[in-house]
Write a protein that holds these residues in place. Structure first.
Motif, PDB file in Angstrom:
ATOM      1  N   SER A   1      27.255  39.232  31.883  1.00  8.90           N
ATOM      2  CA  SER A   1      28.426  38.377  32.085  1.00  8.90           C
ATOM      3  C   SER A   1      28.299  37.446  33.281  1.00  8.90           C
ATOM      4  O   SER A   1      28.836  36.344  33.269  1.00  8.90           O
ATOM      5  CB  SER A   1      29.694  39.211  32.274  1.00  8.90           C
TER       6      SER A   1
ATOM      7  N   ASP B   1      30.537  47.610  42.141  1.00 10.77           N
ATOM      8  CA  ASP B   1      30.120  49.005  42.191  1.00 10.77           C
ATOM      9  C   ASP B   1      28.603  49.092  42.345  1.00 10.77           C
ATOM     10  O   ASP B   1      27.859  48.652  41.465  1.00 10.77           O
ATOM     11  CB  ASP B   1      30.554  49.700  40.902  1.00 10.77           C
TER      12      ASP B   1
ATOM     13  N   VAL C   1      37.075  48.213  48.334  1.00 14.47           N
ATOM     14  CA  VAL C   1      37.489  48.404  46.949  1.00 14.47           C
ATOM     15  C   VAL C   1      36.360  47.895  46.077  1.00 14.47           C
ATOM     16  O   VAL C   1      35.682  46.932  46.414  1.00 14.47           O
ATOM     17  CB  VAL C   1      38.797  47.658  46.625  1.00 14.47           C
ATOM     18  N   ARG C   2      36.190  48.599  44.946  1.00 15.66           N
ATOM     19  CA  ARG C   2      35.044  48.278  44.122  1.00 15.66           C
ATOM     20  C   ARG C   2      35.452  47.795  42.742  1.00 15.66           C
ATOM     21  O   ARG C   2      36.285  48.415  42.076  1.00 15.66           O
ATOM     22  CB  ARG C   2      34.146  49.506  43.988  1.00 15.66           C
TER      23      ARG C   2
ATOM     24  N   LYS D   1      34.089  46.885  38.836  1.00 15.45           N
ATOM     25  CA  LYS D   1      33.020  47.401  37.989  1.00 15.45           C
ATOM     26  C   LYS D   1      31.893  46.388  37.846  1.00 15.45           C
ATOM     27  O   LYS D   1      30.779  46.723  37.523  1.00 15.45           O
ATOM     28  CB  LYS D   1      33.544  47.767  36.608  1.00 15.45           C
ATOM     29  N   ASN D   2      32.209  45.120  38.016  1.00 13.55           N
ATOM     30  CA  ASN D   2      31.180  44.086  37.952  1.00 13.55           C
ATOM     31  C   ASN D   2      31.598  42.972  38.895  1.00 13.55           C
ATOM     32  O   ASN D   2      32.703  43.001  39.460  1.00 13.55           O
ATOM     33  CB  ASN D   2      31.009  43.581  36.519  1.00 13.55           C
TER      34      ASN D   2
ATOM     35  N   GLY E   1      32.471  40.031  38.253  1.00 11.91           N
ATOM     36  CA  GLY E   1      33.613  39.269  37.742  1.00 11.91           C
ATOM     37  C   GLY E   1      34.910  39.856  38.282  1.00 11.91           C
ATOM     38  O   GLY E   1      35.764  39.154  38.824  1.00 11.91           O
ATOM     39  N   GLN E   2      35.004  41.168  38.141  1.00 13.16           N
ATOM     40  CA  GLN E   2      36.204  41.829  38.606  1.00 13.16           C
ATOM     41  C   GLN E   2      36.331  41.739  40.122  1.00 13.16           C
ATOM     42  O   GLN E   2      37.419  41.534  40.652  1.00 13.16           O
ATOM     43  CB  GLN E   2      36.099  43.290  38.192  1.00 13.16           C
TER      44      GLN E   2
ATOM     45  N   PHE F   1      35.303  39.445  42.007  1.00 14.31           N
ATOM     46  CA  PHE F   1      35.782  38.107  42.363  1.00 14.31           C
ATOM     47  C   PHE F   1      37.295  37.999  42.164  1.00 14.31           C
ATOM     48  O   PHE F   1      38.003  37.408  42.972  1.00 14.31           O
ATOM     49  CB  PHE F   1      35.060  37.062  41.501  1.00 14.31           C
ATOM     50  N   GLN F   2      37.772  38.616  41.071  1.00 10.92           N
ATOM     51  CA  GLN F   2      39.219  38.561  40.804  1.00 10.92           C
ATOM     52  C   GLN F   2      40.022  39.282  41.885  1.00 10.92           C
ATOM     53  O   GLN F   2      41.141  38.887  42.206  1.00 10.92           O
ATOM     54  CB  GLN F   2      39.526  39.173  39.443  1.00 10.92           C
ATOM     55  N   PHE F   3      39.472  40.361  42.414  1.00 12.68           N
ATOM     56  CA  PHE F   3      40.165  41.053  43.508  1.00 12.68           C
ATOM     57  C   PHE F   3      40.435  40.073  44.651  1.00 12.68           C
ATOM     58  O   PHE F   3      41.517  40.054  45.232  1.00 12.68           O
ATOM     59  CB  PHE F   3      39.298  42.203  44.047  1.00 12.68           C
TER      60      PHE F   3
ATOM     61  N   TRP G   1      40.170  36.664  44.466  1.00 13.94           N
ATOM     62  CA  TRP G   1      40.890  35.483  43.990  1.00 13.94           C
ATOM     63  C   TRP G   1      42.395  35.738  43.929  1.00 13.94           C
ATOM     64  O   TRP G   1      43.209  34.872  44.199  1.00 13.94           O
ATOM     65  CB  TRP G   1      40.352  35.086  42.606  1.00 13.94           C
ATOM     66  N   SER G   2      42.769  36.965  43.561  1.00 10.27           N
ATOM     67  CA  SER G   2      44.195  37.287  43.447  1.00 10.27           C
ATOM     68  C   SER G   2      44.821  37.548  44.810  1.00 10.27           C
ATOM     69  O   SER G   2      46.032  37.663  44.922  1.00 10.27           O
ATOM     70  CB  SER G   2      44.366  38.536  42.582  1.00 10.27           C
TER      71      SER G   2
END
Ligand SMILES: Nc1ncnc2c1ncn2[C@@H]1O[C@H](COP(=O)(O)OP(=O)(O)OP(=O)(O)O)[C@@H](O)[C@H]1O
Ligand SMILES: Nc1ncnc2c1ncn2[C@@H]1O[C@H](COP(=O)(O)OP(=O)(O)OP(=O)(O)O)[C@@H](O)[C@H]1O
Ligand SMILES: [Mg+2]
Ligand SMILES: [Mg+2]
Lengths: 377, 227, 226, 377, 226
Positions: B12, B114, B142-143, B145-146, B148-149, B151-153, B155-156
């Motif tokens: 991804s 992770d 905080v971890r 899983k990839n 992408g996630q 980055f969202q942590f 970004w949000s």
């Protein structure tokens, strides 16, 4: 007084009922299937909300601004089809209202408590007190529903054909109890029934319903006389009431003599004190007429009477003869053949023959004090 | 050559680069490439269960190696197509990111991928170890899983900063970032293997990844390319 | 043994999360289901449909939107601010909120159906016996809706145990805090640790099977025979 | 013949019922609440499966090896509480069984079809034919349930208190129809009722149930005589049946004369041909006794009788006198006072006085042919 | 517009999958629910619990086990072999199987509850009117269980639309074949294409809202008034 007026539409059915009856004793709602009896009872309980007014003993339960919630009305309801709580045992069902009544009573002045054991005993609930409603027979369910409503110690009891699934013997056990209850517990009962015998026995007054309207309302005596002429009561049951005073008891022969405007009536033994005023239902079909006083006959009650009116239509099977007995009037229904043969005419003296056993102990009934027993309007 | 189609499995994190590469390659060769995206681990499992992919662009070196070892991939077809660059990223454009930022730690939560499943996560942990901060910062990590996630942590706003792939920042634009020197962690090599020896399109596409044009596109998307 | 020790914190956390979530779901669903079953307002079916909507989004997408909502810039941040926190993301409370939203329809619908099936006559009988609506609700409606509650609890519980996408997104996989068994299982699968994966999956299934079976048998034993 | 024997436990209730009755006409199951009437009816329908045997007209519905499924028995059932399908309108409910019966008929020899419109008319279903059961009154529901069972054209009709929620007028409309149906459609009816009047009117024979057992079984005439002595029937209703032949009709005076063992009885007009054998219920309490033939009296029926037995317990309210009238016997219930006064003794000649209107047109009823009307064992 | 064109195949596939799955779920759940509601065998609650088990596993883990089952070495491969296929994984049929297994409890339970709530007297009345058990089932039980069916359909439909982990695992994200909207949405979110993500998420929610609302209103209109 219970003053009620409801008007509105239920689905396609127009209800427009208005009546006022004393808030004591038993008021029967009487009328054919689908005439609106249940609907009226529901309005009284507050389960259906139509426009109208309702006050009980001066307390307004419903008017333009007020609508007392059903659970605040303390109106016990025996539903037409027993709605027992399926998740509770019979004992649990009985306790449901009882507990809540007890909690209410703690706050207010203490009320007379109904005797739980007596009710269980009377209704024969003991054999299945621990069972679920699903394991009961139809009649057993109905009895539990009656017991449950009674134990909630309501201030007004609404009963929708509570005895219809019960056999005659059970009915005969329960009726006198209800009768006493209405008097002792000062709890007015509004009672729906199709059984004119039950109504005559139990009711102080009858509100007659047809097509969602009140078409007649009056004391049981008056209404029974009138009802014969209207749809809803088979000719077979038409009757009148005689008022009398208990004169004496013959314990050996087990008879009671009733003084009825100077004449003596013999009826099956009544467990009431001498001097008590009682009312006796006499069915028109049980009264024969004789021109001479017959002798050597088993009929005990041979009353001096005057023929007041005669009603015999050409095509009718029977004729109705109204007889005056003192101040009271009874009706005799005889064949037109007999009428012709005896050449009856108004004003003629005659004898009214009533077999004493016609006043069955179970059906003769007592009048309460004159006020509460009085006609509603 | 006849026009051919090939399905390829793509990790991804390489999604946008793969799209661009597929378009370029299609224009060049007439062969169509349809990429399917997924987590490297999941793609590996699917391939071992017979998924109809002609080539696999993984995010690590381990899974392609496993496939080669299991004879699921064409022997000798494996190569490193991109080397990921790790970046520390924050949405706050004014943040002065760098080793000092990590030492001062003006944040409550820092996001990493992770380390057990994502190569960028492993590199991030190695970086923290090199800086001697892993133990100190452990409770704040905080971890995802990839990446992408992860980055969202950030970004949000749920995490104030975190380690992501530089390629993602290229996609996202806004914010501040610090590209972590490759000396602080082992290289994040991403390997590709050919799965279907008969697929002309896939073979050609893998070759295109190694061509100068392909390498240029890859580095435009925030990856280094092997020598 | 070592494997067990390794996954124990995740398992314990999962149990806690599933229990708390199931409880919260029941508490929340009961009034909502009652209102949906009994209210006469026209737009209630709209509310019912909205309750089902979180289902429609893939968990990670839902998780992202939840992350925004729970984060420092969303309402979750405001709430967390009340006790000095920065956000509800990456906290156990956040997980509960996310799980509740995600599993709500599975709990609301069965309870609503059960409430709807209750004969009005039962509540009328209760009122005629002096029970206030509140009283009748607890003494009649809730016991009669028993099967609906148990079904809701089973579905909510099982779904929360297996839930993963949302939790991962708003939980941040903090060992002991937000790393639940489903995440651990995911890791084992991703990292090809089959032995541990099978062990954990088997354990979760067996445990959940026992819990669900117990609940279903409870229902059977106590079911109202009408 | 319907030969039934069921034995088993239902919850805590032991049922052990065994009876055999002709598979024609109406058989009443009579007994107090909770005695097992519904349980027996359910066994007949195959809805409850106990050990036992059941055969109808020689066809085995249940034995040790056989158990015919309920839907194959073609046994119509009117349940104690009307179980209408709530998802269908009244019309849909009626059509449910009708459609399936029609489908069945196509395969087999064509059966007599019940007239849908006549049933709707009789039961007064037209006003609410399109409504859902939830919008009906109690009596309306019961009528729909009866109509639904009839329209399924069953080979055996099981009715569990089907008329209990109906007013007397509606009952009076439906009863003769059921009566005719049982005869015309060759569809035996097993009927549960608490109303002894209904039973006497409708039933050819009575199976008396108590505590899950059959405690009596016989023709209605015999059973009515016996029932008075047992629990379950109030003394008020005890009666006997007289068999007679219609002798003539007096259309002017609207009377029918019945020849009863050489003596003439006058009854309300019956719409039956001269020569037809009929049975008339005479209630003990409607019979008076005279030593001389009274004159100038409205009572039409003065029959020569012989006193057969006298039964007057010391503590009883009434005495029962059995009178022989030709071959037949009727009972007279009079006060012990009258008994003493008239000095009645067995063997004495006397006159039985029966007011003719006691045979109400609605309650006098016809006997079917002697075989089917015969006692069951 | 371009964005719409890009996601259209995924959306169309999702609709197809959700419809087929919902249908398959109803077909499968009806006899199962009936059996669970009516059978007297003791172990039926065990079966009921087993039906709920797929919920307990995280979708990716469940997906993994399903992948093994559907793959060339599992029973799915054997089945696929019948028509010359290699495996059921990475096919539309495989997706349907996976979705059905994953959503089964949400459909079975409400229908079972509805069947259970049917008064036995209704079926007895049907039998007395000459309806065979099969006939009575369709003419009485199913119409009376209407609300249960609609609830099951709504939950199954919504859950299938949002389903993602299982599908991704056994479907493999093949554009036009197994790439459903939820996967596309996942991709957009992963690759930070917020605009497209919001558009797709919004579209899915609005569309599902309308479908679910329609179904719920259908129920309301036709609901049996008891
Ligand atoms: N929801 C409704 N829609 C249409 N009609 C209704 C509805 N509810 C009641 N009715 C009609 O109102 C009338 C009165 O009903 P109600 O139940 O009060 O009758 P009732 O006098 O109690 O009759 P019964 O003795 O048969 O119980 C009936 O004709 C019934 O069909
Ligand atoms: N499941 C059960 N468990 C225990 N007792 C039961 C069960 N079902 C029925 N009974 C009992 O069996 C007896 C007979 O019931 P049944 O319904 O046959 O009576 P019934 O004669 O029809 O009475 P009713 O006239 O009141 O309807 C009743 O005493 C009832 O309590
Ligand atoms: Mg009514
Ligand atoms: Mg019964």
């Amino acid at each position: 007084m219970i003053e009620a007026a409801f008007k509105g539409r239920l689905g396609g059915f127009d209800l427009d009922a208005c009546f006022a009856v004393p808030a004591s004793g038993v008021t029967a709602l009487f009328g054919p299937s689908g005439s609106g009896k249940t609907s009226i009872l529901r309005c009284l309980a507050g389960l259906t909300q139509l426009d109208g007014r309702l006050s009980v003993n001066g307390e307004v339960w419903q008017d333009a601004r007020t609508f007392v919630a059903p659970h605040r009305r303390e109106a016990g309801y025996v539903f037409q089809s027993a709605t027992l709580f399926p998740h509770l045992s019979v004992a649990g069902n009985l306790a449901y209202g009882e507990k809540r009544a007890a909690a209410r009573r703690r706050g207010a002045a203490s009320q007379p408590v109904l005797d739980r054991d007596a009710i269980i005993d009377l209704l024969g609930l003991a054999p299945f007190i621990d069972r679920r409603p699903s394991d009961l027979s139809g009649g057993e369910r109905q009895r539990v529903a009656i017991g449950r409503a009674l134990l909630a110690a309501p201030r007004l009891l609404l009963m929708d054909e509570p005895l219809s699934a019960l056999d005659a013997m059970t009915k005969a056990d329960i009726l006198p109890y209800l009768e006493r209850l209405a008097a002792v517990a000062a709890m007015p009962i509004v009672y729906v029934s199709h059984d004119i015998g039950e109504v005559a026995r139990l009711a102080d007054r009858i509100v007659q319903i047809a097509g969602g309207r009140v078409v007649g309302c009056g004391s049981t005596a008056d209404m029974l006389e009138r009802l014969g002429l209207e749809a809803g009561v088979p000719a077979f049951e038409e009757s009148a009431l005689l008022t009398g005073v208990i004169a004496s008891h013959d314990t050996a022969l087990r008879l009671t003599r009733v003084d009825c405007g100077g004449q003596s009536l013999t009826v099956p033994p009544l467990d009431l004190p001498v001097g008590q005023t009682i009312r006796v239902r006499v069915r028109a079909r049980d009264v024969a007429i004789a021109l001479q006083r017959p002798s050597g006959i088993s009929i005990r009650n041979i009353l001096d009477a005057t023929i007041l009116t005669i009603d015999a239509a050409e095509d009718a099977v029977h004729g109705d003869v109204v007889l005056g007995i003192g101040d009271a009037r009874i009706k005799s229904r005889i064949t037109r053949e007999a009428m012709a043969e005896l050449a009856l005419k108004p004003g003629m003296p005659a004898f009214a023959l009533i077999k004493s056993v016609s006043f069955d102990g179970r059906r003769g009934y007592t009048a309460r004090d004159p006020e509460t027993g009085a006609d509603a309007r | 050559a006849n026009a051919d189609t090939a399905r390829i499995a793509v990790a991804s994190n390489f999604t946008s680069a793969a799209k661009a590469l597929a378009d370029e390659y299609a224009a060049l060769s007439g062969h169509a490439i349809t990429p399917s995206y997924g987590a490297t681990g999941a793609l590996y499992l699917q391939i071992s269960q017979g998924a109809p992919y002609a080539a696999f662009l993984a995010a690590d070196q381990a899974r392609p190696a496993l496939l080669l070892q299991d004879d699921r991939a064409v022997p000798g077809s494996g190569f490193t197509y991109a080397i990921g660059e790790l970046a520390l990223f924050s949405r706050d454009a004014a943040a002065a990111l760098g080793p000092d930022y990590l030492k001062q730690a003006p944040f409550e939560r820092i996001a990493i991928a992770d380390p057990a499943t994502a190569p960028y996560g492993l590199a991030a942990m190695q970086t923290l170890q090199s800086l001697g901060l892993d133990a100190v910062l452990a409770p704040r990590i905080v971890r995802g899983k990839n990446i992408g996630q992860t980055f969202q942590f950030i970004w949000s706003g749920a995490a104030e900063a975190g380690f992501v792939a530089r390629s993602q920042i290229a996609d996202a634009g806004a914010g501040a970032h610090w590209t972590v020197p490759s000396s602080l962690h082992e290289p994040i090599a991403q390997d590709a293997v050919l799965l279907d020896a008969s697929s002309v399109a896939a073979r050609g596409f893998l070759a295109y990844l190694r061509s100068p044009a392909g390498r240029a596109t890859i580095s435009r998307h925030g990856y280094a390319t092997p020598e | 043994m070592a494997a067990l020790l390794e996954i124990w914190p995740a398992v314990a956390l999962t149990l806690k999360l599933a229990s708390v979530t199931t409880l919260a779901l029941l508490v929340l669903s009961t009034p909502l289901a009652w209102w949906l079953a009994r209210s006469r307002v026209r737009w209630k079916e709209g509310v019912a449909a909205i309750v089902a909507m979180p289902l429609v989004l893939p968990p990670t997408a839902l998780g992202f939107y939840l992350l925004l909502a729970l984060g420092p810039d969303g309402p979750g941040g405001a709430v967390a601010g009340l006790w000095g926190g920065r956000s509800l993301a990456f906290t156990f409370e956040g997980l509960v909120i996310g799980s509740v939203i995600y599993s709500l329809p599975f709990v609301v619908q069965p309870i609503r159906n059960a409430f709807q099936a209750i004969d009005n006559g039962m509540l009328e009988a209760a009122a005629s016996l002096g029970a206030s609506p509140w009283d009748a609700f607890w003494s009649v409606a809730v016991p009669l809706a028993r099967t609906g509650f148990l079904t809701g609890a089973v579905l909510g519980f099982a779904h929360t145990i297996g839930e993963f996408g949302v939790i991962l997104m708003i939980g941040g996989d903090l060992p002991g805090e937000t790393r639940v068994a489903s995440i651990a299982l995911y890791d084992f699968v991703e990292t090809l640790q089959w032995g541990k994966a099978h062990l954990l999956a088997g354990g979760m299934v067996v445990f959940a099977f026992l819990v669900v079976l117990t609940v279903l048998l409870m229902d059977k034993r106590g079911r109202v025979r009408q």
